[in-house]
Design an enzyme around this catalytic site. Structure first.
Site, mmCIF file in Angstrom:
data_model
loop_
_atom_site.group_PDB
_atom_site.id
_atom_site.type_symbol
_atom_site.label_atom_id
_atom_site.label_comp_id
_atom_site.label_asym_id
_atom_site.label_seq_id
_atom_site.Cartn_x
_atom_site.Cartn_y
_atom_site.Cartn_z
ATOM 1 N N CYS A 197 45.129 8.512 105.657
ATOM 2 C CA CYS A 197 45.041 7.338 105.849
ATOM 3 C C CYS A 197 44.345 6.177 104.995
ATOM 4 C CB CYS A 197 44.182 7.138 107.319
ATOM 5 S SG CYS A 197 44.033 5.409 107.925
ATOM 6 N N CYS A 207 41.438 4.005 106.478
ATOM 7 C CA CYS A 207 40.444 4.828 106.755
ATOM 8 C C CYS A 207 39.591 5.030 105.500
ATOM 9 C CB CYS A 207 40.773 6.217 107.151
ATOM 10 S SG CYS A 207 41.790 6.102 108.583
#
Lengths: 376, 128
Positions: free
Chosen positions: B51, B54
């Site tokens: 991600c 993230c």
């Protein structure tokens, strides 16, 4: 994430979960661009998302210039807000122009002629003179620029892509052109990276969860630029994965509850159906549709139930009523039929007409249609 | 072998001091101990290795762990490793940040949003 989660999130993101009281401008600002080569269908695309609005109200927004129509993406007309026009085109126009190179050669158009025609358009339209395409052809002819058919279409489209002209108000049923600097005086370009990030965030908020390839398809950007846009917008985005693919979205709460059954009559090219490269999540209810037919089903007016395309419809607008001929490709129970009737009634109310609804069911052949052999 | 040894040495010397080392990995097995029974407020970073947002958030999360060391426990849940835990926490996308006080989720933020929102989330937890 599961397919149902993605479909539900997309219905919410595209403002289809529930029509709400919101202005045309708010709706279009959220979506950024709404494909609009079918003007009537595109008006319903906006109207569908706005509680209590009418076809006349969307017409008024278009006539006043609150909503513009221009070749914003993918070499086709889109509704855009005046303030979005320049920065969107600054990202999207170059690739459309590059993709049109063959047509330019075929019609003997070059940069010199584009510059000359641009000057003609600027002189002809200055002072808020709104001219039809034929009238612009007349102005070009006076400047000794041949302009008819495809050549004229390419010249006007190029001027739109160069942010010189855009839609003016309609004159009767005829579309007119206007100068961007007069119709959208507040439209400002952005720095490329700022524009890329903005477009990525707007796409993810209004269409997510979606793949980078979906964003690239919708915007016409290269996949590399689409990914760059997502990276630039990263602080505002969320990700989820399904089957090894990473979907991007803006995780906005609160989560709006979707009624079930949730039935929509969507116009051709609605953002819910057309704005993704991978449309497989919408077509799960039609397993027997294959190949091209499967891809092209979303270019028609479609019936969508709980996020899945389950049929199509045709509209015939008469003086006092609208006739809707709905073809269902999957079974509907009484509750779903009721939801369909309500969706049809909403469409008729939007048009300000009485409703004549006819529903038929059609079984789809599971076989791929045979290709005809050319015997000539 | 020498290079490997050298790398271990570098890691060994930095692990104890880097902010990232203060972020506690949490999964199904230690969630109760590390989060529900924690004596301080807990900031949970629910994320995934693939991600992008993230990754962008990670340094900020580590900074918070260092800045509030001892007062705020910062933990990380890998969504791929603990999918059931993630579902139980009602997380739909990554990253999601949860604030836990006395075993209860009291704050929730979906998406990174930049440094300031996470600082505010930490401050809220510490004030409560």
């Amino acid at each position: 994430m599961k397919p149902d989660d993605i479909v539900g999130a997309r219905l919410r993101a595209t403002l289809l979960a529930k029509a709400q009281v919101r202005s045309v401008e708010e709706t279009l600002s959220w979506l950024t661009a709404v494909q609009a080569q079918d003007f009537a269908g595109a008006k319903w695309a906006l109207g569908q998302r706005i509680a209590g609005t009418t076809d006349v109200a969307i017409d008024d927004a278009f006539q006043s210039g609150a909503v513009l129509r221009t070749h914003a993406m993918r070499a086709t007309w889109h509704f855009v807000l005046p303030e979005d026009l320049r920065w969107v085109l600054s990202l999207t126009a170059a690739r459309v122009i590059a993709a049109s190179a063959t047509y330019y050669r075929q019609t003997e158009l070059d940069e010199k002629l584009f510059r000359k025609s641009r000057n003609v358009f600027e002189r002809a339209l200055a002072g808020k003179r709104y001219l039809t395409r034929d009238e612009l052809a007349g102005a070009l002819a006076q400047a000794k620029i041949r302009a008819s058919g495809l050549r004229l279409g390419l010249l006007t489209m190029r001027a739109e892509l160069d942010a010189v002209i855009c839609s003016g108000p309609r004159r009767g049923k005829q579309f007119t052109y206007a100068l961007v600097e007069e119709r959208a005086p507040k439209a400002k370009p952005l720095e490329r990276e700022e524009a890329l990030a903005k477009l990525a965030r707007r796409y993810c908020q209004s269409h997510g969860p979606a793949l980078p390839q979906d964003f690239a398809w919708w915007s016409g950007l290269s996949v590399a630029d689409a990914k760059k846009g997502l990276e630039l917008a990263v602080p505002e985005l969320s990700c989820a994965s399904m089957n090894g693919k990473v979907y991007w979205f803006v995780d906005a709460r609160p989560k709006l509850r979707l009624p079930k059954p949730h039935v929509l009559l969507l116009p051709n090219y609605d953002e819910y159906t057309v704005a993704y490269k991978d449309r497989s999540l919408l077509l799960g209810a039609l397993p027997s549709l294959v190949g091209l037919a499967r891809q092209q089903v979303v270019f028609n007016h479609v019936v969508v139930r709980d996020g899945q395309v389950v049929g199509g419809f045709q509209r015939h607008v008469r003086k006092q009523r609208v006739e809707l001929e709905v073809t269902l490709l999957s079974s509907f129970d009484a509750e779903a039929e009721r939801a369909l009737e309500l969706a049809a009634a909403r469409y008729a109310a939007f048009l300000g007409l009485s409703l004549d609804l006819r529903v038929k069911r059609q079984e789809l052949s599971a076989r791929r249609p045979r290709r005809r052999r050319d015997r000539s | 072998m020498a290079a490997e040894f050298g790398r271990q040495k570098v890691l060994g010397s930095s692990m104890s001091t880097t902010p990232a080392a203060l972020v506690v990995p949490v999964n199904e097995l230690n969630f109760e101990t590390e989060v529900l029974n924690a004596s301080t407020p807990v900031l949970i970073d629910v994320s995934a290795s693939w991600c992008g947002p993230c990754k962008a958030a990670r340094p900020v999360v580590a900074e918070l762990a260092q800045a509030h060391s001892g007062a705020l426990k910062v933990v990380e849940i890998d969504g791929d490793e603990s999918p059931e835990l993630v579902a139980r926490l009602g997380v739909r996308g990554f990253p999601t940040f949860l604030g836990v006080l006395g075993g209860q989720v009291v704050e929730r933020r979906a998406g990174f949003g930049g440094k300031r929102p996470l600082q505010e989330l930490a401050s809220t937890l510490l004030r409560t």
